[in-house]
Design an enzyme around this catalytic site. Structure first.
Site, PDB file in Angstrom:
ATOM      1  N   ASP A   1       0.834  -1.197   0.000  1.00  0.00           N
ATOM      2  CA  ASP A   1       0.000   0.000   0.000  1.00  0.00           C
ATOM      3  C   ASP A   1       0.874   1.255   0.000  1.00  0.00           C
ATOM      4  O   ASP A   1       2.059   1.202   0.366  1.00  0.00           O
ATOM      5  CB  ASP A   1      -0.899  -0.030   1.239  1.00  0.00           C
ATOM      6  CG  ASP A   1      -1.782   1.191   1.353  1.00  0.00           C
ATOM      7  OD1 ASP A   1      -2.540   1.459   0.406  1.00  0.00           O
ATOM      8  OD2 ASP A   1      -1.687   1.889   2.376  1.00  0.00           O
TER       9      ASP A   1
ATOM     10  N   ASP B   1      -0.547   5.241   0.572  1.00  0.00           N
ATOM     11  CA  ASP B   1      -0.979   6.253   1.539  1.00  0.00           C
ATOM     12  C   ASP B   1      -1.117   5.630   2.927  1.00  0.00           C
ATOM     13  O   ASP B   1      -1.890   4.695   3.130  1.00  0.00           O
ATOM     14  CB  ASP B   1      -2.320   6.855   1.121  1.00  0.00           C
ATOM     15  CG  ASP B   1      -2.214   7.638  -0.172  1.00  0.00           C
ATOM     16  OD1 ASP B   1      -1.319   8.488  -0.268  1.00  0.00           O
ATOM     17  OD2 ASP B   1      -3.030   7.400  -1.078  1.00  0.00           O
TER      18      ASP B   1
ATOM     19  N   LYS C   1      -9.308  -2.612  -2.970  1.00  0.00           N
ATOM     20  CA  LYS C   1      -9.212  -3.242  -1.651  1.00  0.00           C
ATOM     21  C   LYS C   1     -10.360  -2.810  -0.758  1.00  0.00           C
ATOM     22  O   LYS C   1     -10.710  -1.623  -0.764  1.00  0.00           O
ATOM     23  CB  LYS C   1      -7.872  -2.858  -1.010  1.00  0.00           C
ATOM     24  CG  LYS C   1      -6.651  -3.311  -1.785  1.00  0.00           C
ATOM     25  CD  LYS C   1      -5.359  -2.817  -1.142  1.00  0.00           C
ATOM     26  CE  LYS C   1      -5.139  -1.326  -1.352  1.00  0.00           C
ATOM     27  NZ  LYS C   1      -3.821  -0.866  -0.840  1.00  0.00           N
TER      28      LYS C   1
ATOM     29  N   ASP D   1      -1.571  -0.268   6.033  1.00  0.00           N
ATOM     30  CA  ASP D   1      -1.853   0.387   7.313  1.00  0.00           C
ATOM     31  C   ASP D   1      -3.309   0.289   7.723  1.00  0.00           C
ATOM     32  O   ASP D   1      -3.682   0.756   8.806  1.00  0.00           O
ATOM     33  CB  ASP D   1      -1.493   1.880   7.216  1.00  0.00           C
ATOM     34  CG  ASP D   1      -2.425   2.624   6.272  1.00  0.00           C
ATOM     35  OD1 ASP D   1      -2.428   2.288   5.063  1.00  0.00           O
ATOM     36  OD2 ASP D   1      -3.168   3.502   6.731  1.00  0.00           O
TER      37      ASP D   1
END
Length: 254
Positions: A10, A12, A181, A206
């Site tokens: 990922d 961000d 996702k 995250d």
């Protein structure tokens, strides 16, 4: 600790927050590149084409080429082409999404679309919502690039594209089909591009409800890093369980 032959990572909240590099992220990517372990930068953000995403990553110091970037916009375009036989679409979104759809050979038609596609759109208006709802009530399929309600930035959590899709769903009475996702659709396409099997691939992110759940649904092990959306308290209370947990990616051994 299990060793993995491929990584889906990922952006961000995992590698950076807005314009801020997250400590430990650069060394983590450099370890993978140095060991020739294939990886993809996998993002739900549909606003930018891969070339711009790679450019932003290189600005932080990450080794990044456009072919190493896979976005929810690319997955959405792939789904429209392969599963819906390239319908005409009305697009609410930014250049990354529109370009991905055009390059897949799909017609953008605002008058009589067969599908309404919704991504992040920082120029979102009531007029766009109205036209989307009218098209959906006329039979168009509602597709969201992803269900993210919030986007981590240096300012804090801002509205994500999922908030727009959910608003249109509420107004039209039709639930969206999400591509990004945590849906398995994007993970299937990403694995095909990466060239590894689920069993030998690690998902890094995250967000328990997007990154980690996506990995679980795709049959992959997962690594949650506490640098973005999910806090320790949220992880302790959640039914979604990652395979591994870290405060910093600098502590991960490949």
């Amino acid at each position: 600790m299990k060793r993995y032959r491929g990584y889906l990572i990922d952006l961000d909240g995992t590698l950076f927050r807005g314009t801020e590099l997250i400590p430990g992220a650069l060394s983590f990517i450099e370890k993978l590149a140095g060991a020739n372990i294939p990886f993809l930068y996998l993002t739900n953000n549909s606003s930018r084409p891969p070339e711009q995403v790679a450019e932003k990553l290189r600005g932080f110091g990450f080794p990044a080429e456009p072919d190493q970037v896979y976005t929810s916009a690319l997955a959405t375009a792939q789904y429209l082409k392969e599963e819906m036989d390239s319908p005409s679409v009305f697009v609410i979104g930014e250049e990354g999404l529109k370009r991905a759809i055009r390059e897949a050979g799909i017609c953008i038609n605002e008058e009589q679309p067969e599908a309404v596609v919704v991504g992040i759109d920082r120029q979102f208006t009531y007029e766009k919502m109205k036209r989307a709802c009218l098209a959906i009530r006329n039979g168009a399929t509602l597709i969201g690039t992803n269900a993210d309600r919030a986007l981590p930035t240096e300012e804090g959590l801002l509205p994500g594209s999922g908030s727009l899709s959910i608003g249109i769903a509420a107004a039209s009475g039709v639930e969206p089909l999400f591509i990004g996702k945590p849906e398995p659709i994007i993970m299937k396409y990403a694995l095909e591009k990466l060239g590894t099997s689920p069993e030998e691939t690690l998902v890094v992110g995250d967000n328990l409800e997007t990154d980690i759940l996506a990995g679980i649904r795709g049959g992959m092990d997962t690594l949650l890093v506490f640098s973005g959306i999910t806090t320790h308290e949220m992880a302790n209370k959640s039914r979604i369980r990652a395979t591994y947990y870290l405060d910093s990616l600098r502590d991960w051994s490949i």
